[in-house]
Motif scaffolding. Structure first.
Motif, PDB file in Angstrom:
ATOM      1  N   ARG A   1      -8.211   1.204   4.763  1.00 50.71           N
ATOM      2  CA  ARG A   1      -7.863   0.935   3.375  1.00 50.71           C
ATOM      3  C   ARG A   1      -6.564   0.149   3.307  1.00 50.71           C
ATOM      4  O   ARG A   1      -5.652   0.359   4.093  1.00 50.71           O
ATOM      5  CB  ARG A   1      -7.670   2.244   2.614  1.00 50.71           C
ATOM      6  N   CYS A   2      -6.485  -0.732   2.328  1.00 55.57           N
ATOM      7  CA  CYS A   2      -5.279  -1.543   2.134  1.00 55.57           C
ATOM      8  C   CYS A   2      -4.537  -1.044   0.899  1.00 55.57           C
ATOM      9  O   CYS A   2      -5.144  -0.473  -0.011  1.00 55.57           O
ATOM     10  CB  CYS A   2      -5.681  -3.003   1.963  1.00 55.57           C
ATOM     11  N   THR A   3      -3.231  -1.295   0.866  1.00 52.00           N
ATOM     12  CA  THR A   3      -2.449  -0.895  -0.309  1.00 52.00           C
ATOM     13  C   THR A   3      -2.932  -1.587  -1.578  1.00 52.00           C
ATOM     14  O   THR A   3      -2.681  -1.116  -2.684  1.00 52.00           O
ATOM     15  CB  THR A   3      -0.956  -1.233  -0.112  1.00 52.00           C
ATOM     16  N   CYS A   4      -3.645  -2.708  -1.431  1.00 51.88           N
ATOM     17  CA  CYS A   4      -4.138  -3.433  -2.613  1.00 51.88           C
ATOM     18  C   CYS A   4      -5.351  -2.756  -3.226  1.00 51.88           C
ATOM     19  O   CYS A   4      -5.778  -3.122  -4.317  1.00 51.88           O
ATOM     20  CB  CYS A   4      -4.491  -4.873  -2.247  1.00 51.88           C
ATOM     21  N   GLY A   5      -5.919  -1.768  -2.505  1.00 53.09           N
ATOM     22  CA  GLY A   5      -7.122  -1.114  -2.998  1.00 53.09           C
ATOM     23  C   GLY A   5      -8.369  -1.564  -2.270  1.00 53.09           C
ATOM     24  O   GLY A   5      -9.428  -0.939  -2.385  1.00 53.09           O
TER      25      GLY A   5
ATOM     26  N   GLY B   1      -2.233 -12.044   3.670  1.00 51.73           N
ATOM     27  CA  GLY B   1      -2.281 -10.615   3.990  1.00 51.73           C
ATOM     28  C   GLY B   1      -3.517  -9.926   3.442  1.00 51.73           C
ATOM     29  O   GLY B   1      -3.914  -8.869   3.947  1.00 51.73           O
ATOM     30  N   HIS B   2      -4.135 -10.526   2.434  1.00 53.11           N
ATOM     31  CA  HIS B   2      -5.316  -9.879   1.864  1.00 53.11           C
ATOM     32  C   HIS B   2      -6.597 -10.665   2.135  1.00 53.11           C
ATOM     33  O   HIS B   2      -7.609 -10.481   1.454  1.00 53.11           O
ATOM     34  CB  HIS B   2      -5.075  -9.569   0.383  1.00 53.11           C
ATOM     35  N   VAL B   3      -6.535 -11.467   3.179  1.00 50.34           N
ATOM     36  CA  VAL B   3      -7.768 -11.997   3.770  1.00 50.34           C
ATOM     37  C   VAL B   3      -8.410 -10.859   4.559  1.00 50.34           C
ATOM     38  O   VAL B   3      -7.738 -10.168   5.328  1.00 50.34           O
ATOM     39  CB  VAL B   3      -7.446 -13.191   4.707  1.00 50.34           C
TER      40      VAL B   3
ATOM     41  N   GLY C   1      -9.827  -3.302   4.934  1.00 54.29           N
ATOM     42  CA  GLY C   1      -9.908  -4.218   6.065  1.00 54.29           C
ATOM     43  C   GLY C   1      -9.147  -5.517   5.897  1.00 54.29           C
ATOM     44  O   GLY C   1      -9.393  -6.482   6.624  1.00 54.29           O
ATOM     45  N   CYS C   2      -8.214  -5.548   4.951  1.00 55.41           N
ATOM     46  CA  CYS C   2      -7.355  -6.734   4.818  1.00 55.41           C
ATOM     47  C   CYS C   2      -6.488  -6.867   6.072  1.00 55.41           C
ATOM     48  O   CYS C   2      -6.161  -5.876   6.738  1.00 55.41           O
ATOM     49  CB  CYS C   2      -6.414  -6.596   3.628  1.00 55.41           C
ATOM     50  N   LEU C   3      -6.057  -8.095   6.350  1.00 58.18           N
ATOM     51  CA  LEU C   3      -5.121  -8.318   7.454  1.00 58.18           C
ATOM     52  C   LEU C   3      -3.911  -7.399   7.331  1.00 58.18           C
ATOM     53  O   LEU C   3      -3.469  -6.795   8.307  1.00 58.18           O
ATOM     54  CB  LEU C   3      -4.677  -9.783   7.472  1.00 58.18           C
TER      55      LEU C   3
HETATM   56 ZN   LIG Z   1      -5.328  -5.922   0.718  1.00 58.29          ZN
END
Ligand SMILES: [Zn+2]
Length: 308
Positions: free
Chosen positions: A168-172, A158-160, A175-177
């Motif tokens: 933006r991704c929840t991970c910070g 998911g964070h590729v 453009g993550c999957l």
């Molecule tokens: Zn992410």
């Protein structure tokens, strides 16, 4: 002699448990919604589900798949979508209450192990199982064993990054999957394009239903998500040389080929090396049961978070 194992699947939406026999078949299954509230409230709900499945019988081994992150060495969980549990000592609590040996792992890794042993990855020696749901996750099973990595987080597809200029991704990150293909992101994108939903129906099922009925925005939203999955898989398969990928999780199970078709197309476009092209992209086979079946399978894996 063990005839069956208790598999427990803990997520932000539901707590589920089942008796799983040695062929991966669930013979008694119970679930209830994950309560909001403090840690004790969630624990009490989990105990109620497990007690209902056990129906008074003892159990020697329990396998648990739980949302991350977690400290596997310490058996403590802090699932992002269960705010009441932070550093919650899940493994010790279960061991103390049921007198059982407990194997604990990330829910996506449990799902991957279940699919590899009993589902779409059967017979594969190098397998990636992935989940497209509220989040996007995954797990690698190589040579019959889950791949942990340094902290137990290998397989986090998911964070590729699939679009460095993406949302933006929840991970910070960006453009993550997951930022593109997780259910809420797919729905948000459809809304931005003017998708109207389907009355009071929950948005995930509504998106899939309207796409099946031919709504062009809903179709485009699932296609876009599937394409992002395929792009990520082209990288992931090149990196890992797996021979089978199975895609499951709530959104993917519901959307089926509306999501997996575009994923295959994008994967074929981006994955050009012969060994990459040789990888089969399949729909997961165990549906919503994969989490329970896979959790039960964890008890057969040495060192899968189990303390004796
Ligand atoms: Zn992410």
């Amino acid at each position: 002699v063990r005839q069956w194992t208790l598999g427990v699947d803990i997520g932000g939406t539901k707590l589920a448990a089942g008796r799983v026999d040695d062929s991966g078949v669930i013979t008694r299954r119970r679930e209830r919604p994950t309560p909001t509230g403090d840690g004790a409230t969630v624990w009490d709900a989990l105990v109620a589900v497990v007690d209902d499945v056990l129906a008074g019988e003892g159990i020697a081994q329990i396998g648990v798949g739980c949302g991350g992150p977690m400290d596997r060495a310490g058996g403590c969980v802090s699932p992002l979508n269960i705010p009441g549990w932070r550093e919650f000592p899940l493994r010790d609590q279960l061991q103390d209450r049921y007198g059982a040996r407990v194997a604990l792992h990330n829910d996506a890794i449990a799902m991957a192990l279940g699919e590899q042993q009993f589902g779409a990855g059967r017979g594969s020696d190098a397998f990636l199982g992935m989940v497209v749901s509220t989040g996007v996750g995954g797990g690698l099973v190589i040579g019959g064993r889950p791949v942990d990595g340094r902290t137990g987080n290998a397989g986090h597809i998911g964070h590729v990054v699939v679009d460095p200029a993406g949302p933006r991704c929840t991970c910070g990150g960006r453009g993550c999957l997951e930022a593109i293909a997780r259910g809420p992101a797919v729905i948000a994108w459809a809304r931005e394009q003017g998708w109207a939903g389907d009355g009071d129906r929950a948005q995930g099922p509504a998106l899939v239903a309207t796409a099946r009925a031919g709504d062009p925005i809903a179709l485009a939203a699932l296609t876009r998500a599937g394409q992002a999955v395929g792009v990520a898989l082209a990288s992931a398969v090149a990196l890992t040389d797996v021979d089978v990928v199975a895609i499951g999780g709530g959104l993917a199970n519901a959307a089926g080929d509306l999501l997996i078709g575009p994923a295959r197309t994008a994967f074929a476009a981006h994955g050009q090396l012969d060994f990459v092209r040789g990888c089969a992209i399949r729909a997961a086979a165990l549906g919503a049961d994969a989490g329970i079946v896979g959790a039960a399978a964890l008890v057969g894996i040495d060192g899968a978070g189990a303390a004796d």
